[in-house]
Design a protein around this motif. Structure first.
Motif, PDB file in Angstrom:
ATOM      1  N   SER A 127     -15.045  20.215  41.256  1.00  0.00           N
ATOM      2  CA  SER A 127     -14.900  18.848  40.763  1.00  0.00           C
ATOM      3  C   SER A 127     -15.907  17.973  41.503  1.00  0.00           C
ATOM      4  CB  SER A 127     -13.464  18.370  41.029  1.00  0.00           C
ATOM      5  OG  SER A 127     -13.310  17.065  40.544  1.00  0.00           O
ATOM      6  N   LEU A 128     -16.869  17.481  40.752  1.00  0.00           N
ATOM      7  CA  LEU A 128     -18.005  16.799  41.357  1.00  0.00           C
ATOM      8  C   LEU A 128     -17.865  15.277  41.206  1.00  0.00           C
ATOM      9  CD1 LEU A 128     -20.593  17.827  42.708  1.00  0.00           C
ATOM     10  CD2 LEU A 128     -21.703  17.762  40.462  1.00  0.00           C
ATOM     11  N   GLY A 129     -17.891  14.565  42.327  1.00  0.00           N
ATOM     12  CA  GLY A 129     -17.784  13.100  42.298  1.00  0.00           C
ATOM     13  C   GLY A 129     -19.138  12.480  41.982  1.00  0.00           C
ATOM     14  N   VAL A 130     -19.371  12.228  40.720  1.00  0.00           N
ATOM     15  CA  VAL A 130     -20.679  11.688  40.285  1.00  0.00           C
ATOM     16  C   VAL A 130     -20.583  10.162  40.119  1.00  0.00           C
ATOM     17  CG1 VAL A 130     -22.351  11.680  38.379  1.00  0.00           C
ATOM     18  CG2 VAL A 130     -21.428  13.852  39.224  1.00  0.00           C
ATOM     19  N   GLN A 131     -19.597   9.711  39.396  1.00  0.00           N
ATOM     20  CA  GLN A 131     -19.268   8.292  39.161  1.00  0.00           C
ATOM     21  C   GLN A 131     -20.244   7.587  38.220  1.00  0.00           C
ATOM     22  OE1 GLN A 131     -16.529   8.538  40.048  1.00  0.00           O
ATOM     23  NE2 GLN A 131     -16.389   9.619  41.969  1.00  0.00           N
ATOM     24  N   SER A 132     -21.543   7.696  38.464  1.00  0.00           N
ATOM     25  CA  SER A 132     -22.521   7.051  37.566  1.00  0.00           C
ATOM     26  C   SER A 132     -23.805   7.862  37.654  1.00  0.00           C
ATOM     27  CB  SER A 132     -22.783   5.617  38.035  1.00  0.00           C
ATOM     28  OG  SER A 132     -23.964   5.116  37.420  1.00  0.00           O
ATOM     29  N   LEU A 133     -24.619   7.769  36.608  1.00  0.00           N
ATOM     30  CA  LEU A 133     -25.928   8.425  36.685  1.00  0.00           C
ATOM     31  C   LEU A 133     -27.025   7.369  36.649  1.00  0.00           C
ATOM     32  CD1 LEU A 133     -24.936  11.621  34.740  1.00  0.00           C
ATOM     33  CD2 LEU A 133     -25.869  11.573  37.051  1.00  0.00           C
ATOM     34  N   HIS A 134     -26.704   6.210  37.220  1.00  0.00           N
ATOM     35  CA  HIS A 134     -27.692   5.130  37.401  1.00  0.00           C
ATOM     36  C   HIS A 134     -27.765   4.801  38.890  1.00  0.00           C
ATOM     37  CE1 HIS A 134     -29.114   3.689  33.505  1.00  0.00           C
ATOM     38  NE2 HIS A 134     -27.996   4.199  33.044  1.00  0.00           N
ATOM     39  N   ASP A 135     -28.957   4.855  39.441  1.00  0.00           N
ATOM     40  CA  ASP A 135     -29.089   4.644  40.887  1.00  0.00           C
ATOM     41  C   ASP A 135     -28.635   3.253  41.331  1.00  0.00           C
ATOM     42  OD1 ASP A 135     -29.867   7.192  41.440  1.00  0.00           O
ATOM     43  OD2 ASP A 135     -32.017   6.763  41.327  1.00  0.00           O
ATOM     44  N   THR A 136     -28.916   2.232  40.499  1.00  0.00           N
ATOM     45  CA  THR A 136     -28.517   0.882  40.924  1.00  0.00           C
ATOM     46  C   THR A 136     -26.986   0.790  41.014  1.00  0.00           C
ATOM     47  OG1 THR A 136     -28.765   0.260  38.608  1.00  0.00           O
ATOM     48  CG2 THR A 136     -30.507  -0.477  40.110  1.00  0.00           C
ATOM     49  N   GLU A 137     -26.304   1.413  40.063  1.00  0.00           N
ATOM     50  CA  GLU A 137     -24.832   1.382  40.086  1.00  0.00           C
ATOM     51  C   GLU A 137     -24.300   2.194  41.270  1.00  0.00           C
ATOM     52  OE1 GLU A 137     -24.531   0.911  35.208  1.00  0.00           O
ATOM     53  OE2 GLU A 137     -23.739   2.719  36.141  1.00  0.00           O
ATOM     54  N   LEU A 138     -24.921   3.327  41.538  1.00  0.00           N
ATOM     55  CA  LEU A 138     -24.482   4.162  42.664  1.00  0.00           C
ATOM     56  C   LEU A 138     -24.644   3.410  43.985  1.00  0.00           C
ATOM     57  CD1 LEU A 138     -25.948   7.611  41.536  1.00  0.00           C
ATOM     58  CD2 LEU A 138     -23.524   7.032  41.760  1.00  0.00           C
ATOM     59  N   ARG A 139     -25.764   2.706  44.104  1.00  0.00           N
ATOM     60  CA  ARG A 139     -25.992   1.926  45.341  1.00  0.00           C
ATOM     61  C   ARG A 139     -24.933   0.838  45.478  1.00  0.00           C
ATOM     62  NH1 ARG A 139     -31.509   2.815  44.443  1.00  0.00           N
ATOM     63  NH2 ARG A 139     -31.714   0.938  43.170  1.00  0.00           N
ATOM     64  N   ARG A 140     -24.651   0.190  44.343  1.00  0.00           N
ATOM     65  CA  ARG A 140     -23.671  -0.900  44.369  1.00  0.00           C
ATOM     66  C   ARG A 140     -22.284  -0.393  44.772  1.00  0.00           C
ATOM     67  NH1 ARG A 140     -21.169  -4.419  45.349  1.00  0.00           N
ATOM     68  NH2 ARG A 140     -20.837  -6.464  44.399  1.00  0.00           N
ATOM     69  N   LEU A 141     -21.982   0.853  44.376  1.00  0.00           N
ATOM     70  CA  LEU A 141     -20.689   1.454  44.728  1.00  0.00           C
ATOM     71  C   LEU A 141     -20.651   1.922  46.180  1.00  0.00           C
ATOM     72  CD1 LEU A 141     -20.001   3.707  41.587  1.00  0.00           C
ATOM     73  CD2 LEU A 141     -18.755   1.641  42.225  1.00  0.00           C
ATOM     74  N   GLY A 142     -21.838   2.049  46.780  1.00  0.00           N
ATOM     75  CA  GLY A 142     -21.917   2.575  48.149  1.00  0.00           C
ATOM     76  C   GLY A 142     -21.896   4.093  48.184  1.00  0.00           C
ATOM     77  N   ARG A 143     -22.241   4.725  47.056  1.00  0.00           N
ATOM     78  CA  ARG A 143     -22.245   6.194  47.015  1.00  0.00           C
ATOM     79  C   ARG A 143     -23.435   6.729  47.802  1.00  0.00           C
ATOM     80  NH1 ARG A 143     -17.847   8.695  45.522  1.00  0.00           N
ATOM     81  NH2 ARG A 143     -19.099  10.480  44.902  1.00  0.00           N
ATOM     82  N   PRO A 144     -23.224   7.806  48.558  1.00  0.00           N
ATOM     83  CA  PRO A 144     -24.305   8.319  49.405  1.00  0.00           C
ATOM     84  C   PRO A 144     -25.206   9.336  48.700  1.00  0.00           C
ATOM     85  CG  PRO A 144     -22.258   9.385  49.975  1.00  0.00           C
ATOM     86  CD  PRO A 144     -21.955   8.492  48.811  1.00  0.00           C
ATOM     87  N   HIS A 145     -25.409   9.206  47.386  1.00  0.00           N
ATOM     88  CA  HIS A 145     -26.280  10.144  46.667  1.00  0.00           C
ATOM     89  C   HIS A 145     -26.935   9.423  45.505  1.00  0.00           C
ATOM     90  CE1 HIS A 145     -23.350  10.341  43.362  1.00  0.00           C
ATOM     91  NE2 HIS A 145     -22.437  10.299  44.317  1.00  0.00           N
ATOM     92  N   THR A 146     -27.994  10.050  44.976  1.00  0.00           N
ATOM     93  CA  THR A 146     -28.677   9.466  43.818  1.00  0.00           C
ATOM     94  C   THR A 146     -28.197  10.176  42.547  1.00  0.00           C
ATOM     95  OG1 THR A 146     -30.459  11.080  43.928  1.00  0.00           O
ATOM     96  CG2 THR A 146     -30.756   9.041  45.214  1.00  0.00           C
TER      97      THR A 146
END
Ligand code: SF4
Length: 386
Positions: A127-146
């Motif tokens: 189960s992979l925690g991806v959340q979004s496939l947009h870097d700007t959204e990932l940064r906004r979420l504080g996710r530590p991956h691109t």
């Protein structure tokens, strides 16, 4: 302790038994996260010794039908540690031959070699925690991956032999648009997962996002926009051959998550680790959500439970109804009657009749379920039945 005989008898009629193991470590905390986990790489040897001691304290003559290593980010631990921990679980408990064995992973915390070790160890679902496939959204979420790292990890998982892959996605994100959400869905489906979990962002008290919201610094799509995103997800996943089997979960036929279905059926499960919840033989207990305190208590031979409750049969019945309605197949009324000796139609009486008349619930083929409209308004409907 209260006598839980009635609830025990009721629950024992359900066959599945899940094991959840909580790994409370993350690279860093995401801005929206309210789960118990601690940020930063750390020596996990003390935690490891404690969870092994805790799991040896459980006994069950029933076989495990699912094992789920979640967190946190379990893949913060070396793959060999996860392999040995899974071996420990399988050695201590009898494990059904066809058991579903899931591991949560975050992109960029595993490489091909790690994924191969994990697959060979016996994990058969990732189960992979991806959340979004947009870097700007990932940064906004504080996710530590691109986004690229997320897509690459999904491909490596398949290369390592994971034929049952879940991708977690979130909509209703800050600055997210219907177009960016559709692009995330398109790219996620192109990765050919067997399962998608799709949640709308909720702002939980005590998180950085809650603070930002108070300060007016968190701009979220409005309710209509979020509903359009969820509807787009429903349409796109359906076109790709997925069926929605739970409010937030979509699967190819036969790839529904057995471990989570066990929760939604309000059946038995064992929780291991700090913050983990066990519901077994009519008792629900949650362990203290603090790794240091958890380890100290185990080392000193003390109980790790912070909360314990035994639900009365009527409360357990209502809880089972609420949880069961999350699944699109709904609830079998005769099964409910057998399990709790309560007739749902008589119990809810006028409320049920009104919700049915309003087109939010339907009763067909002996099952009670939310309608398409009811799925959109699930929270207020459930609030009437709780
Ligand atoms: S990776 Fe998951 S568990 Fe860890 S902080 Fe982010 S959302 Fe929470």
């Amino acid at each position: 302790m209260k006598d839980c005989a009635v609830r025990r008898a009721a629950l024992n009629r359900m066959n599945d038994l899940g094991l959840y193991l909580h790994v409370p470590f993350c690279l860093r905390k995401c801005g929206y996260c309210s789960f118990y986990s601690e940020a930063g790489r750390r020596d996990s040897s003390r935690w490891l010794a404690a969870v092994i001691r805790q799991l040896r304290q459980f006994f069950s003559p029933r076989p495990l039908t699912s094992i789920f290593f979640g967190g946190g980010t379990p893949t913060m631990l070396p793959p060999e540690v996860l392999r040995d921990l899974l071996a420990e679980c399988r050695q201590h408990f009898f494990c059904a031959e066809e058991a579903e064995i899931s591991l949560e992973a975050n992109p960029a915390t595993v490489d091909l070699s790690a994924l191969q070790t994990l697959r060979q160890a016996g994990f058969n679902r990732l189960s992979l925690g991806v959340q979004s496939l947009h870097d700007t959204e990932l940064r906004r979420l504080g996710r530590p991956h691109t986004a690229a790292e997320a897509a690459q990890t999904a491909k490596l998982a398949q290369q390592a032999g994971f034929a049952n892959l879940n991708i977690d996605l979130m909509c209703g994100l800050p600055d997210q648009t219907l177009q960016s959400w559709s692009e995330t869905l398109t790219q996620a489906l192109a990765l050919r997962p067997q399962h998608l979990s799709i949640y709308e962002l909720t702002v939980e008290e005590g998180t950085p996002f809650a603070q930002q919201q108070k300060e007016g610094k968190l701009l979220l799509p409005d309710e209509d926009a979020a509903l359009r995103m969820l509807e787009t997800a429903r349409q796109m996943t359906e076109e790709a051959g997925f069926h929605r089997y739970e409010i937030s979960n979509y699967a190819l036929p036969g790839c529904e998550c057995r471990h989570n279905i066990n929760y939604w059926r309000n059946s038995d499960y064992i929780g291991i680790g700090p913050g983990a919840v066990s519901c077994l033989n009519g008792m629900r207990k949650s362990a203290v959500a603090d790794a240091v305190e958890f380890c100290s208590r185990i080392e000193n031979g003390q109980e790790v439970w912070e909360h314990e409750e035994c639900l009365e049969p009527e409360a357990a019945f209502r809880e089972t109804v609420i949880m069961g309605l999350r699944m699109t197949e709904g609830l079998a009324l005769d099964e409910l009657r057998r399990r709790f000796s309560i007739d749902a139609a008589a119990y809810y009486g006028e409320t049920l009749a009104r919700l049915t008349k309003q087109g939010l619930l339907e009763l067909a083929d002996g099952r009670l379920r939310l309608t398409a409209q009811g799925l959109l308004l699930a929270n207020p409907v459930m609030a009437e039945l709780v």
